[in-house]
Every structure is written in C-alpha cells, then in structure tokens.
Design an enzyme around this catalytic site. Sequence first.
Site, short mmCIF file in Angstrom:
data_model
loop_
_atom_site.label_atom_id
_atom_site.label_comp_id
_atom_site.label_asym_id
_atom_site.label_seq_id
_atom_site.Cartn_x
_atom_site.Cartn_y
_atom_site.Cartn_z
N HIS A 76 -4.63 10.34 12.05
CA HIS A 76 -5.19 10.30 10.69
C HIS A 76 -4.23 10.91 9.66
O HIS A 76 -3.96 12.11 9.69
CB HIS A 76 -6.50 11.10 10.71
CG HIS A 76 -7.39 10.85 9.54
ND1 HIS A 76 -8.65 11.37 9.46
CD2 HIS A 76 -7.21 10.13 8.42
CE1 HIS A 76 -9.20 10.99 8.33
NE2 HIS A 76 -8.35 10.25 7.67
N THR A 109 0.82 -1.21 0.00
CA THR A 109 0.00 0.00 0.00
C THR A 109 0.86 1.26 0.00
O THR A 109 2.02 1.23 0.47
CB THR A 109 -0.90 -0.01 1.27
OG1 THR A 109 -1.41 1.30 1.49
CG2 THR A 109 -0.12 -0.39 2.52
N ASP A 110 0.28 2.37 -0.47
CA ASP A 110 1.01 3.65 -0.41
C ASP A 110 1.11 4.16 1.03
O ASP A 110 1.88 5.07 1.31
CB ASP A 110 0.33 4.70 -1.31
CG ASP A 110 -1.12 5.00 -0.94
OD1 ASP A 110 -1.67 4.37 -0.01
OD2 ASP A 110 -1.71 5.89 -1.59
N GLU A 111 0.33 3.55 1.95
CA GLU A 111 0.30 4.06 3.32
C GLU A 111 1.64 3.85 4.03
O GLU A 111 1.91 4.51 5.04
CB GLU A 111 -0.85 3.42 4.11
CG GLU A 111 -2.17 3.70 3.42
CD GLU A 111 -3.42 3.36 4.21
OE1 GLU A 111 -3.37 3.33 5.44
OE2 GLU A 111 -4.46 3.12 3.57
N TYR A 130 -1.64 -0.53 11.06
CA TYR A 130 -1.81 -1.19 9.75
C TYR A 130 -0.62 -0.91 8.84
O TYR A 130 0.03 -1.82 8.33
CB TYR A 130 -3.11 -0.74 9.09
CG TYR A 130 -3.18 -1.05 7.59
CD1 TYR A 130 -3.20 -2.36 7.13
CD2 TYR A 130 -3.19 -0.02 6.64
CE1 TYR A 130 -3.24 -2.65 5.76
CE2 TYR A 130 -3.23 -0.29 5.28
CZ TYR A 130 -3.25 -1.61 4.85
OH TYR A 130 -3.28 -1.88 3.50
N LYS A 136 2.34 -3.35 7.29
CA LYS A 136 2.59 -3.53 5.85
C LYS A 136 4.04 -3.13 5.52
O LYS A 136 4.70 -3.80 4.74
CB LYS A 136 1.61 -2.70 5.01
CG LYS A 136 0.17 -3.16 5.06
CD LYS A 136 -0.06 -4.56 4.51
CE LYS A 136 0.10 -4.68 3.01
NZ LYS A 136 -0.33 -6.00 2.50
P1 NAD Z 1 -9.64 -7.35 2.38
O1 NAD Z 1 -9.62 -7.07 3.85
O2 NAD Z 1 -10.88 -7.07 1.59
O3 NAD Z 1 -9.28 -8.89 2.12
C1 NAD Z 1 -8.28 -9.55 2.83
C2 NAD Z 1 -8.43 -11.04 2.56
O4 NAD Z 1 -7.37 -11.72 3.25
C3 NAD Z 1 -9.74 -11.62 3.08
O5 NAD Z 1 -10.29 -12.50 2.10
C4 NAD Z 1 -9.32 -12.38 4.33
O6 NAD Z 1 -10.17 -13.51 4.61
C5 NAD Z 1 -7.91 -12.82 3.96
N1 NAD Z 1 -7.09 -13.06 5.15
C6 NAD Z 1 -6.93 -12.24 6.23
N2 NAD Z 1 -6.12 -12.84 7.13
C7 NAD Z 1 -5.74 -14.01 6.59
C8 NAD Z 1 -4.88 -15.07 7.04
N3 NAD Z 1 -4.28 -15.01 8.24
N4 NAD Z 1 -4.70 -16.14 6.23
C9 NAD Z 1 -5.33 -16.21 5.02
N5 NAD Z 1 -6.15 -15.25 4.56
C10 NAD Z 1 -6.36 -14.17 5.34
O7 NAD Z 1 -8.39 -6.56 1.79
P2 NAD Z 1 -8.21 -5.84 0.39
O8 NAD Z 1 -8.73 -4.46 0.49
O9 NAD Z 1 -8.68 -6.75 -0.67
O10 NAD Z 1 -6.63 -5.74 0.34
C11 NAD Z 1 -5.84 -6.81 -0.19
C12 NAD Z 1 -4.37 -6.44 -0.10
O11 NAD Z 1 -4.14 -5.23 -0.82
C13 NAD Z 1 -3.88 -6.17 1.32
O12 NAD Z 1 -2.59 -6.73 1.44
C14 NAD Z 1 -3.85 -4.66 1.43
O13 NAD Z 1 -2.85 -4.24 2.33
C15 NAD Z 1 -3.51 -4.27 0.01
N6 NAD Z 1 -4.00 -2.95 -0.43
C16 NAD Z 1 -5.30 -2.59 -0.26
C17 NAD Z 1 -5.74 -1.36 -0.73
C18 NAD Z 1 -7.19 -0.95 -0.60
O14 NAD Z 1 -7.54 0.19 -0.95
N7 NAD Z 1 -8.09 -1.80 -0.17
C19 NAD Z 1 -4.85 -0.49 -1.35
C20 NAD Z 1 -3.51 -0.88 -1.51
C21 NAD Z 1 -3.10 -2.14 -1.06
P1 TYD Z 2 -10.63 4.05 4.42
O1 TYD Z 2 -11.59 3.64 3.35
O2 TYD Z 2 -10.72 3.40 5.75
O3 TYD Z 2 -9.18 3.87 3.78
P2 TYD Z 2 -7.73 4.32 4.37
O4 TYD Z 2 -7.86 4.78 5.74
O5 TYD Z 2 -6.94 3.06 4.27
O6 TYD Z 2 -7.26 5.40 3.43
O7 TYD Z 2 -10.76 5.62 4.62
C1 TYD Z 2 -10.59 6.51 3.55
C2 TYD Z 2 -10.66 7.92 4.11
O8 TYD Z 2 -12.00 8.16 4.56
C3 TYD Z 2 -9.76 8.14 5.31
O9 TYD Z 2 -9.24 9.47 5.27
C4 TYD Z 2 -10.71 8.00 6.50
C5 TYD Z 2 -12.03 8.51 5.95
N1 TYD Z 2 -13.26 7.88 6.54
C6 TYD Z 2 -14.30 8.70 6.99
O10 TYD Z 2 -14.22 9.95 6.95
N2 TYD Z 2 -15.42 8.09 7.49
C7 TYD Z 2 -15.55 6.73 7.58
O11 TYD Z 2 -16.58 6.24 8.10
C8 TYD Z 2 -14.48 5.91 7.09
C9 TYD Z 2 -14.57 4.42 7.15
C10 TYD Z 2 -13.36 6.53 6.57
#
Ligand code: NAD
Ligand code: TYD
Length: 360
Positions: free
Chosen positions: A300, A136-138, A162, A166
Amino acid sequence: MRTYLVTGGAGFIGSNYIHYMFRKYGDEIRIINVDALTYAGNLENLKDVENRENYTFIKADIRDREAIEKIFEENDIDRVVHFAAESHVDRSIRNPEIFVETNVLGTLVMLNAAKKAWELPDGSFKEDKKFLHVSTDEVYGSLEEGDTYFYETTPIDPHSPYSASKASSDMLVKAYWDTYHFPMNITNCSNNYGPYQFPEKLIPLIINNALQGKKLPVYGDGKNVRDWLYVDDHAKAIDMVQEKGRLGERYNIGGHNEKQNIEIINIILETLQEMLPDDDPRKKLVSKDLITYVTDRKGHDRRYAIAPDKIKKEIGWYPETMFKDGIRLTIQWYFEHEDWMKNVTSGDYQKYYQDMYQDK
Ligand code: NAD
Ligand code: TYD
C-alpha cells in the site's frame, strides 16, 4: 470541425470529460468514443449525449489492432484522448495480466494506429494532430509524510501492478516522442472523485455503504494520504494541456488537497448527516460506528501528492473546486442517481465485493 477519438469514454473520468467537452464546445467538435464496456464501462453515463449528431459510440477493444485502425481509416482524427485502462489497484494485485494487456499493449495499439494515420512519407506528422495519454501520479511511487511532492522530474518508481503498467505505457508514449517525434503529451493526475465513479473506489464505496448502513472498510491504519481532485478540474486540465501544452511534455495535475483516508471517510459521514433530511430513513444508518479497520492492501503506497507548478505556470490551469464543495456535489449526484448505483452494484459487482472483502 475537429474530431476527437476518446478511448474509455464510458468510464468514470472519460464520461465526465465527454460531458465537459460538449458543455464547452457544443457543436464545434465531434467526439468518437471507443470503449470495450468492461465492468467499469457504462453507457448509462452518456445517456444525455448519446443522441447528439456530433457524438458516436463504437464498442471496440483497444487491443484489437484491426478495429482501431479501421476507426482511423474511416475518420480524420485530430485528437486522441486515451483514457481506456484497467484502473483499480486492488484488482491489479489479484490479476496483473489484464493490466499489462490493456494498459501496455492496448496503448501500443493506439500509438501505432495514430502513427500510421498521421505520419507523412518524410517521417514528419500531419499538422495539428495530437495524442494525449492520461496517466496517474501513482507512477512516481510513494512519499512519506513530510517528504516533498511529485514533480515531472521525479523518478518513475511504481509499486503496484496497476502503476507499473501505467508507468510502462507512459514510457512507450515518451519513446514515440523521442524516436519519431510523435505529437504527444502525458498527464499524470492525482486521485479523482465526482459523479459516475464506480463504487470499487474509496469515495463512492464509502458513500454507498454508509447509506445502506454497511461496514466502511479502512485499509491499514487509515492514514494513507491521497491528493483528491474533482473530476471536472481534471477534464479541464486535459483540454488545456492538449491545446496549450508543449508537445513531448509531461504535465502533473493535482489540487494540493492531501487528505488521510480516515479524514475523507469522516468528512463523507458528516456531509451525509448534514445533507440528508431528518425524515430520510437512511439518516439513522449513517454512523461512525460503521468504520471498520481491515487488513491493509499489499504494498500500500503511503502518500501521493502532486506539485502542479508546471501546468499552472505554463498553461494557466488551476483547480477550481474546493474539496468541501466537490464532495457535496458528488454526494448530491449519488443521492439523485440511486438507480445508477443499483445497476452498477448488481450482479458482477456483488461477487467482486464478496471476493475482495471476505478475508479482510
Ligand atoms: P474506469 O475504470 O472508470 O474506466 C475505464 C474505461 O476504460 C471503462 O469505460 C472501460 O470499459 C474502458 N476499457 C477498459 N479496458 C478497455 C479495453 N481493453 N478497450 C477499450 N476500453 C477499455 O477508469 P477511470 O477512473 O475513468 O480512469 C481513466 C484513466 O485515467 C485511466 O487511464 C486511469 O489510469 C487514469 N487515472 C485515473 C485516476 C482516478 O482517480 N480514477 C487518476 C489519475 C489517472
Ligand atoms: P482507491 O480509491 O482504490 O484509489 P488508489 O488506490 O488508486 O489511490 O483508494 C484510495 C485510498 O483508500 C487508498 O489508500 C486505499 C484506501 N481504501 C480503503 O481504505 N478502503 C477501501 O475499501 C478502498 C477501496 C480503498
């Protein structure tokens, strides 16, 4: 036939990636999806691929070394695409331990199992085996308005449990390259949106609440900026990095689509109004009056913004979906999947929602 081991394929991005890969490669590849099915994992996301002969689901935890090694022993894995993680910042603030266990130790198990299966007696690796770590970019921390972007060379500076977990897993993957020349890539992507996203994250939470006339919680002043990318564009980038990327390299993925949270919420409300037919009772519920400013998230991060120059220049990837189109596709998907939303928001989710937002 190339065999992919996808971890976390029942989650949001993983399931979209699996759909993308079958659309692109059809029967030319085989996918094994390993997922522990935590609250975020949902096999309903994969209903339309579950009967494919070239798809297998294995319920296993990435922290379970024996189970993961067994998968490598029984299958000749060519590609690992490692999504499995705890992924929600707010949950990490409440309960950091599981983030370290899954994201750090789980990644270590994956690395060791792949290394064991792929390493030759002379310390080199079997040909054409690759491990892609989805990050992630975070991990780069937080930018201020007017600052530049996150580049691959930006120092790692995570702030939440988190992003710290990562970042730690990224460092382990990098260390396996530096130490063993283990065939890896890392991708650091900005915020994704699209179908199958669990409604604890901003965009599906706002869509779901607005359609029910529930409050729309905005953290702090609503001016935090995220750089939103449609999930299919992420899936495509992962595939391209794995096939065309230089081994040992990190690639940033992002769409140059920075928006304040309050802008996102307003766009969703306006798009819902446009898309809902006049006789749909939900149309009356969708209103800007639902916007409710609540206590800010602890620590935040103010702004995330990716410079995707390297992936564009070296690999030729660029985002194809404009936000105005992607958000319509996403809203349309949620319209058509009310049952999906009902299922994932019953039971545990309700308790989570109650606990998370009651004091805000
Ligand atoms: P998500 O939370 O929707 O899905 C995570 C999946 O991992 C789920 O299916 C869960 O059951 C599985 N999981 C969790 N713990 C596990 C374990 N111990 N063993 C096996 N499986 C397990 O997450 P997402 O949003 O799909 O993100 C997927 C990946 O992409 C993550 O690594 C996250 O850090 C990265 N990512 C997410 C975003 C975003 O915007 N959502 C952006 C950049 C990177
Ligand atoms: P989120 O979807 O949790 O992604 P991330 O924190 O990983 O970027 O949140 C996106 C942005 O929205 C973040 O600045 C937090 C804000 N946010 C709210 O303002 N209200 C909410 O209920 C949630 C879940 C997030």
